[in-house]
Design an enzyme around this catalytic site. Structure first.
Site, PDB file in Angstrom:
ATOM      1  N   SER A  78     -27.097   4.767  13.832  1.00 43.94           N
ATOM      2  CA  SER A  78     -26.439   5.694  14.997  1.00 43.94           C
ATOM      3  C   SER A  78     -27.762   5.822  15.882  1.00 43.94           C
ATOM      4  O   SER A  78     -28.717   5.384  15.777  1.00 43.94           O
ATOM      5  CB  SER A  78     -26.453   6.747  13.958  1.00 43.94           C
ATOM      6  OG  SER A  78     -26.126   8.138  14.834  1.00 43.94           O
TER       7      SER A  78
ATOM      8  N   TYR B 270     -29.046  13.185   7.752  1.00 42.84           N
ATOM      9  CA  TYR B 270     -28.459  12.045   8.597  1.00 42.84           C
ATOM     10  C   TYR B 270     -29.375  11.299   9.443  1.00 42.84           C
ATOM     11  O   TYR B 270     -29.503  10.130   9.317  1.00 42.84           O
ATOM     12  CB  TYR B 270     -27.135  12.749   9.507  1.00 42.84           C
ATOM     13  CG  TYR B 270     -26.445  11.510  10.182  1.00 42.84           C
ATOM     14  CD1 TYR B 270     -25.638  10.963   9.261  1.00 42.84           C
ATOM     15  CD2 TYR B 270     -26.324  11.472  11.191  1.00 42.84           C
ATOM     16  CE1 TYR B 270     -24.589  10.163   9.861  1.00 42.84           C
ATOM     17  CE2 TYR B 270     -25.841  10.304  11.791  1.00 42.84           C
ATOM     18  CZ  TYR B 270     -24.822   9.691  11.177  1.00 42.84           C
ATOM     19  OH  TYR B 270     -23.982   8.679  11.489  1.00 42.84           O
TER      20      TYR B 270
HETATM   21  N1  LIG Z   1     -18.296   8.545  14.169  1.00 42.92           N
HETATM   22  C1  LIG Z   1     -19.324   8.603  14.700  1.00 42.92           C
HETATM   23  O1  LIG Z   1     -19.312   9.507  15.563  1.00 42.92           O
HETATM   24  C2  LIG Z   1     -20.679   7.884  14.444  1.00 42.92           C
HETATM   25  C3  LIG Z   1     -21.656   7.608  15.422  1.00 42.92           C
HETATM   26  C4  LIG Z   1     -22.767   6.901  14.995  1.00 42.92           C
HETATM   27  C5  LIG Z   1     -22.992   6.300  13.797  1.00 42.92           C
HETATM   28  N2  LIG Z   1     -21.766   6.317  13.058  1.00 42.92           N
HETATM   29  C6  LIG Z   1     -21.644   5.605  11.829  1.00 42.92           C
HETATM   30  O2  LIG Z   1     -20.711   4.574  11.505  1.00 42.92           O
HETATM   31  C7  LIG Z   1     -20.207   4.263  10.186  1.00 42.92           C
HETATM   32  C8  LIG Z   1     -18.878   4.552  10.265  1.00 42.92           C
HETATM   33  O3  LIG Z   1     -18.556   5.736  10.558  1.00 42.92           O
HETATM   34  P1  LIG Z   1     -17.193   6.709  10.842  1.00 42.92           P
HETATM   35  O4  LIG Z   1     -17.123   7.526  11.630  1.00 42.92           O
HETATM   36  O5  LIG Z   1     -16.058   5.462  10.972  1.00 42.92           O
HETATM   37  O6  LIG Z   1     -17.146   7.326   9.443  1.00 42.92           O
HETATM   38  P2  LIG Z   1     -15.693   7.615   8.368  1.00 42.92           P
HETATM   39  O7  LIG Z   1     -16.095   8.796   7.505  1.00 42.92           O
HETATM   40  O8  LIG Z   1     -14.383   7.553   9.105  1.00 42.92           O
HETATM   41  O9  LIG Z   1     -15.506   6.377   7.704  1.00 42.92           O
HETATM   42  C9  LIG Z   1     -16.726   6.168   6.649  1.00 42.92           C
HETATM   43  C10 LIG Z   1     -15.973   5.472   5.361  1.00 42.92           C
HETATM   44  O10 LIG Z   1     -17.100   5.255   4.456  1.00 42.92           O
HETATM   45  C11 LIG Z   1     -16.373   5.223   3.055  1.00 42.92           C
HETATM   46  N3  LIG Z   1     -17.606   5.514   2.133  1.00 42.92           N
HETATM   47  C12 LIG Z   1     -18.420   6.731   1.861  1.00 42.92           C
HETATM   48  N4  LIG Z   1     -19.177   6.629   0.874  1.00 42.92           N
HETATM   49  C13 LIG Z   1     -19.108   5.314   0.411  1.00 42.92           C
HETATM   50  C14 LIG Z   1     -19.552   4.609  -0.642  1.00 42.92           C
HETATM   51  N5  LIG Z   1     -20.543   5.074  -1.455  1.00 42.92           N
HETATM   52  N6  LIG Z   1     -19.026   3.338  -0.640  1.00 42.92           N
HETATM   53  C15 LIG Z   1     -18.111   2.930  -0.063  1.00 42.92           C
HETATM   54  N7  LIG Z   1     -17.523   3.419   0.926  1.00 42.92           N
HETATM   55  C16 LIG Z   1     -18.049   4.706   1.239  1.00 42.92           C
HETATM   56  C17 LIG Z   1     -15.412   6.744   3.214  1.00 42.92           C
HETATM   57  O11 LIG Z   1     -14.784   6.588   2.176  1.00 42.92           O
HETATM   58  C18 LIG Z   1     -14.918   6.236   4.728  1.00 42.92           C
HETATM   59  O12 LIG Z   1     -13.852   5.594   4.721  1.00 42.92           O
HETATM   60  C19 LIG Z   1     -21.008   5.267   9.461  1.00 42.92           C
HETATM   61  O13 LIG Z   1     -22.292   4.704   8.940  1.00 42.92           O
HETATM   62  C20 LIG Z   1     -21.608   6.340  10.485  1.00 42.92           C
HETATM   63  O14 LIG Z   1     -22.778   7.130  10.202  1.00 42.92           O
HETATM   64  C21 LIG Z   1     -20.648   7.058  13.191  1.00 42.92           C
END
Ligand SMILES: NC(=O)c1ccc[n+]([C@@H]2O[C@H](COP(=O)([O-])OP(=O)(O)OC[C@H]3O[C@@H](n4cnc5c(N)ncnc54)[C@H](O)[C@@H]3O)[C@@H](O)[C@H]2O)c1
Length: 250
Positions: free
Chosen positions: A142, A155
């Site tokens: 991130s 986070y």
């Molecule tokens: N959306 C954003 O703004 C953003 C920005 C920077 C980084 N990220 C990173 O990108 C990645 C995806 O984010 P997103 O926005 O798609 O989130 P999201 O919450 O939409 O999806 C995350 C998925 O991870 C799954 N998950 C959680 N714990 C788990 C576990 N122990 N084992 C297996 N699956 C598990 C959840 O069920 C969910 O389906 C994350 O690592 C997040 O930190 C997201």
């Protein structure tokens, strides 16, 4: 024309955290480019919905990445179905925002458990599955690996740890032909962020911090994912690559 530098047709790729948001978009994009995809998530319901959308050629495996046993079983199933594991993409994670003095200890521990320990265990399972053949591991870090937003103690600390995990594993596994990189997206509207982004003040402040003046979109990330999986990315390792409209410049 299929440019051989960016050709990922036939590659066996595991996407963990594919049930929602960015992982779901990545899985879709890889299938569209001819990869053979295994989708994993802790949420069985989201996998069922995804399976219906993506069709029968996709292997679906409920997996909690904080369990090494389940992470190993995921790789074994992907290798059994598709003959190998060429790439593993980790988009599983959680975001919990709260002032440090008010954050529950459990919240901090859970963030580290899923975002850091889970990334470590999944990486190790991937490296074992890639032994003797090499492969590509991609984590979703991130902008919080770098920027220090208030209320992000859990986070941001977990994502900074992922930055260093990426570097250490990249050095350890370079002789095995395994690359390890992370992608650092800017704020993007997904299941993870939708509640926070519905708060007008939060949204305005987050938007003002992105020099290019818009939030991220899952589509912004696909090119980098493909590059890191494809022949063009063979010599890139240990990097956290920010795709953030300039967010980490400020
Ligand atoms: N959306 C954003 O703004 C953003 C920005 C920077 C980084 N990220 C990173 O990108 C990645 C995806 O984010 P997103 O926005 O798609 O989130 P999201 O919450 O939409 O999806 C995350 C998925 O991870 C799954 N998950 C959680 N714990 C788990 C576990 N122990 N084992 C297996 N699956 C598990 C959840 O069920 C969910 O389906 C994350 O690592 C997040 O930190 C997201």
């Amino acid at each position: 024309m299929n440019d051989p530098l960016f050709d990922i047709r036939g590659k066996s790729i595991v996407v963990a955290g594919a049930g929602s948001g960015l992982g779901r978009a990545v899985a879709r994009a890889l299938i569209a480019r001819g990869a053979r995809v295994t989708v994993a998530d802790i949420s069985t319901e989201s996998l069922i919905a995804l399976g219906t959308e993506l069709g029968k050629d996709v292997l679906s495996c409920p997996t909690d990445i904080t369990s090494e046993k389940q992470a190993n079983a995921l790789m074994a199933r992907a290798a059994e179905r598709f003959g190998a594991v060429d790439g593993v993409i980790n988009t599983a994670g959680i975001l919990r925002i709260a002032p440090a003095l008010e954050m529950k200890e459990e919240t901090f521990r859970q963030s580290m458990d899923i975002n850091v320990t889970g990334a470590f265990l999944l990486s190790r399972a991937a490296a074992r599955a890639m032994e003797g053949k090499g492969g590509r591991i991609i984590h979703f870090a991130s902008v919080s690996s770098f920027v220090s937003n208030i209320n992000y103690a859990a986070y941001a600390t977990s994502k900074a740890a992922m930055w260093q995990l990426t570097r250490v594993l990249a050095r350890e596994w370079a002789p095995k032909g395994i690359t390890v990189n992370s992608i650092g997206p800017a704020m993007t509207e997904t299941g993870m962020t939708v509640d926070y982004m519905s708060d007008g003040a939060f949204r305005a402040q987050a938007l003002a911090s992105i020099p290019m003046g818009r939030f991220g979109s899952p589509d912004d990330l696909i090119g980098m994912v493909v590059l890191l999986l494809a022949p063009a990315g063979a010599f890139i390792t240990g990097q956290t690559l920010y795709i953030d409209g300039g967010r980490t410049l400020v």
